[in-house]
Design a protein around this motif. Structure first.
Motif, PDB file in Angstrom:
ATOM      1  N   GLY A  61      -4.350  14.783   8.522  1.00 17.92           N
ATOM      2  CA  GLY A  61      -3.741  13.576   7.943  1.00 17.92           C
ATOM      3  C   GLY A  61      -4.237  12.308   8.601  1.00 17.92           C
ATOM      4  O   GLY A  61      -4.488  11.299   7.926  1.00 17.92           O
ATOM      5  N   VAL A  62      -4.388  12.347   9.912  1.00 14.17           N
ATOM      6  CA  VAL A  62      -4.895  11.180  10.642  1.00 14.17           C
ATOM      7  C   VAL A  62      -6.339  10.893  10.235  1.00 14.17           C
ATOM      8  O   VAL A  62      -6.718   9.734  10.044  1.00 14.17           O
ATOM      9  N   LYS A  64      -7.774  11.627   7.369  1.00 19.81           N
ATOM     10  CA  LYS A  64      -7.771  11.082   6.007  1.00 19.81           C
ATOM     11  C   LYS A  64      -7.345   9.613   6.018  1.00 19.81           C
ATOM     12  O   LYS A  64      -7.946   8.779   5.343  1.00 19.81           O
ATOM     13  N   TRP A  65      -6.311   9.296   6.787  1.00 16.81           N
ATOM     14  CA  TRP A  65      -5.841   7.922   6.891  1.00 16.81           C
ATOM     15  C   TRP A  65      -6.949   7.023   7.458  1.00 16.81           C
ATOM     16  O   TRP A  65      -7.202   5.929   6.947  1.00 16.81           O
ATOM     17  N   GLY A  66      -7.613   7.477   8.517  1.00 14.82           N
ATOM     18  CA  GLY A  66      -8.687   6.697   9.131  1.00 14.82           C
ATOM     19  C   GLY A  66      -9.854   6.477   8.188  1.00 14.82           C
ATOM     20  O   GLY A  66     -10.426   5.385   8.120  1.00 14.82           O
ATOM     21  N   TYR A  67     -10.210   7.530   7.459  1.00 10.80           N
ATOM     22  CA  TYR A  67     -11.295   7.416   6.486  1.00 10.80           C
ATOM     23  C   TYR A  67     -10.953   6.370   5.424  1.00 10.80           C
ATOM     24  O   TYR A  67     -11.766   5.495   5.112  1.00 10.80           O
ATOM     25  N   ASN A  68      -9.745   6.452   4.886  1.00 10.92           N
ATOM     26  CA  ASN A  68      -9.331   5.478   3.867  1.00 10.92           C
ATOM     27  C   ASN A  68      -9.269   4.062   4.426  1.00 10.92           C
ATOM     28  O   ASN A  68      -9.583   3.095   3.729  1.00 10.92           O
ATOM     29  N   LYS A  69      -8.882   3.927   5.682  1.00 10.67           N
ATOM     30  CA  LYS A  69      -8.825   2.612   6.325  1.00 10.67           C
ATOM     31  C   LYS A  69     -10.222   2.009   6.430  1.00 10.67           C
ATOM     32  O   LYS A  69     -10.439   0.841   6.111  1.00 10.67           O
TER      33      LYS A  69
END
Length: 76
Positions: A61-62, A64-69
């Motif tokens: 999850g982290v 994925k969040w970082g990639y989207n950021k």
């Protein structure tokens, strides 16, 4: 995070402890004494194992969040 070598060492210690306990109990004709097994595990081993499980659950999850950021920074 629990490293592969430390996990292997833990399993080897537990197996050796169980073999010793079982052999002693059979020779003495008494019930099994698990103190050798429970004594081989200390609090730091348990904390390391729980931390490794938590990391495995949280990191996707982290990531994925970082990639989207990062993609968001470039107007994606």
């Amino acid at each position: 995070m629990l490293k592969k070598n430390s996990a292997i060492a833990l399993y080897a210690t537990l197996a050796a402890g169980f073999g010793t306990v079982a052999a002693g109990a059979n020779a003495a004709g008494t019930g099994l004494d698990f103190s050798a097994i429970t004594g081989a595990i200390d609090a730091s081993t348990i904390v390391a194992a729980i931390s490794a499980i938590a990391a495995i659950k949280i990191l996707p999850g982290v990531a994925k969040w970082g990639y989207n950021k990062v993609i968001g920074w470039f107007g994606g």
